[in-house]
Write a protein that holds these residues in place. Structure first.
Motif, short mmCIF file in Angstrom:
data_model
loop_
_atom_site.label_atom_id
_atom_site.label_comp_id
_atom_site.label_asym_id
_atom_site.label_seq_id
_atom_site.Cartn_x
_atom_site.Cartn_y
_atom_site.Cartn_z
N PRO A 172 0.85 -1.21 0.00
CA PRO A 172 0.00 0.00 0.00
C PRO A 172 0.88 1.25 0.00
N ARG A 173 0.53 2.18 -0.87
CA ARG A 173 1.35 3.40 -0.94
C ARG A 173 1.45 4.10 0.41
N ALA A 174 0.37 4.05 1.18
CA ALA A 174 0.37 4.72 2.49
C ALA A 174 1.35 4.07 3.45
N ALA A 175 1.72 2.80 3.21
CA ALA A 175 2.64 2.09 4.11
C ALA A 175 4.10 2.23 3.68
N TYR A 176 4.36 2.81 2.52
CA TYR A 176 5.73 2.87 2.00
C TYR A 176 6.63 3.73 2.90
N ARG A 177 7.76 3.13 3.26
CA ARG A 177 8.81 3.84 3.97
C ARG A 177 10.12 3.47 3.28
N PRO A 178 10.91 4.45 2.87
CA PRO A 178 12.18 4.11 2.22
C PRO A 178 13.00 3.16 3.07
N ASN A 179 13.54 2.14 2.44
CA ASN A 179 14.28 1.09 3.14
C ASN A 179 15.41 0.67 2.22
N ASP A 180 16.66 0.95 2.60
CA ASP A 180 17.77 0.63 1.70
C ASP A 180 18.36 -0.76 1.91
N ARG A 181 17.70 -1.60 2.73
CA ARG A 181 18.08 -3.02 2.76
C ARG A 181 17.79 -3.59 1.38
N LYS A 182 18.52 -4.61 1.01
CA LYS A 182 18.36 -5.16 -0.35
C LYS A 182 17.61 -6.48 -0.35
N SER A 183 16.84 -6.69 -1.42
CA SER A 183 16.09 -7.93 -1.55
C SER A 183 17.06 -9.09 -1.73
N VAL A 184 16.70 -10.24 -1.18
CA VAL A 184 17.55 -11.42 -1.26
C VAL A 184 17.66 -11.92 -2.69
N SER A 185 16.55 -11.97 -3.40
CA SER A 185 16.54 -12.61 -4.72
C SER A 185 17.25 -11.81 -5.80
N TYR A 186 17.04 -10.49 -5.81
CA TYR A 186 17.57 -9.69 -6.93
C TYR A 186 18.54 -8.60 -6.49
N GLY A 187 18.69 -8.40 -5.19
CA GLY A 187 19.68 -7.45 -4.69
C GLY A 187 19.32 -5.99 -4.87
N LEU A 188 18.02 -5.68 -4.93
CA LEU A 188 17.60 -4.29 -5.09
C LEU A 188 17.17 -3.71 -3.75
N PRO A 189 17.54 -2.46 -3.46
CA PRO A 189 17.05 -1.83 -2.23
C PRO A 189 15.54 -1.61 -2.32
N PHE A 190 14.86 -1.70 -1.17
CA PHE A 190 13.41 -1.56 -1.13
C PHE A 190 13.01 -0.08 -1.24
N LEU A 191 13.32 0.48 -2.39
CA LEU A 191 13.08 1.89 -2.65
C LEU A 191 12.24 2.05 -3.92
N LEU A 192 11.46 3.12 -3.99
CA LEU A 192 10.70 3.41 -5.18
C LEU A 192 11.66 3.71 -6.33
N GLY A 193 11.46 3.06 -7.47
CA GLY A 193 12.36 3.17 -8.60
C GLY A 193 13.43 2.09 -8.63
N GLU A 194 13.56 1.36 -7.54
CA GLU A 194 14.50 0.25 -7.47
C GLU A 194 13.70 -1.05 -7.35
N TYR A 195 13.36 -1.45 -6.12
CA TYR A 195 12.53 -2.63 -5.93
C TYR A 195 11.07 -2.34 -6.27
N TRP A 196 10.60 -1.16 -5.86
CA TRP A 196 9.19 -0.77 -6.04
C TRP A 196 9.00 0.13 -7.25
N ASP A 197 7.79 0.06 -7.81
CA ASP A 197 7.43 0.88 -8.96
C ASP A 197 5.93 1.14 -8.90
N THR A 198 5.48 2.11 -9.68
CA THR A 198 4.04 2.29 -9.83
C THR A 198 3.53 1.24 -10.80
N VAL A 199 2.26 0.92 -10.68
CA VAL A 199 1.65 -0.06 -11.57
C VAL A 199 1.41 0.57 -12.92
#
Length: 199
Positions: A172-199
């Motif tokens: 949920p967009r309301a729950a988004y908090r920037p998080n620079d930890r990286k995903s295990v599978s693809y190594g992307l930080p949990f950030l908009l434009g990296e791990y996250w995107d708009t639909v």
């Protein structure tokens, strides 16, 4: 009791398995060769099949996004989408994910929702297990569950076929908090434009 929702989509309109077969250059995803070793948390994303998928993710992305828009409908503008879906191969004699887990243990937000999309038959010991229960599904079905907070994983595939799937998450967009930890599978930080995107 396991809690999940089963959705369906038209595979003729969203031919994900056909596209993945083309990328893999195989006639039958269920016929992928048995593994010679048991995958671990460190190796479960490192098969040649994973390399082909991620090397061709730009080819797969438009069909992936078509599926997501179909599944989310009017709620699409309320969430962020995992930009690159996670590819899973549950080869015979191996596992698709090297450890049982809750996604929040790997830096995922507890408000995320998981979508598991089998591209082959998923049954017996080749399928996803949620809270220690196997989830049987067919191509054209999507299992929606709370992967951030539910234990999930798999067991050694002793069936006669390999299982192939993708999975992705929404937040949920309301729950988004920037998080620079990286995903295990693809190594992307949990950030908009990296791990996250708009639909």
């Amino acid at each position: 009791m396991t809690t999940y929702t089963r959705l369906r989509y038209d595979v003729a309109k969203v031919p994900l398995a056909d596209l993945v077969r083309e990328v893999m250059d195989v006639d039958d995803l269920e016929g992928l060769a048995a593994s010679e070793w048991l995958a671990t948390r460190e190796t479960d994303q490192s098969t040649p099949y994973h390399k082909r998928f991620y090397d061709n993710v730009d080819v797969i992305s438009p069909t992936y996004r078509t599926l997501v828009r179909h599944l989310l409908g009017d709620t699409a503008d309320d969430v962020y989408l995992q930009r690159i879906p996670t590819f899973r191969v549950h080869l015979r004699n191996s596992v698709a994910v090297g450890s049982w887990h809750r996604d929040r243990d790997f830096g995922h937000d507890s408000a995320e929702v998981n979508y598991w999309v089998p591209l082959t038959r998923a049954f017996g010991n080749n399928t996803l297990w949620i809270d220690k229960e196997p989830v049987h599904a067919e191509y054209g079905e999507v299992i929606v569950f709370d992967g951030a907070n539910s234990w999930h994983g798999n067991v050694v595939n002793d069936t006669e076929i390999s299982r192939v799937s993708i999975d992705f998450r929404t937040l949920p967009r309301a729950a988004y908090r920037p998080n620079d930890r990286k995903s295990v599978s693809y190594g992307l930080p949990f950030l908009l434009g990296e791990y996250w995107d708009t639909v």
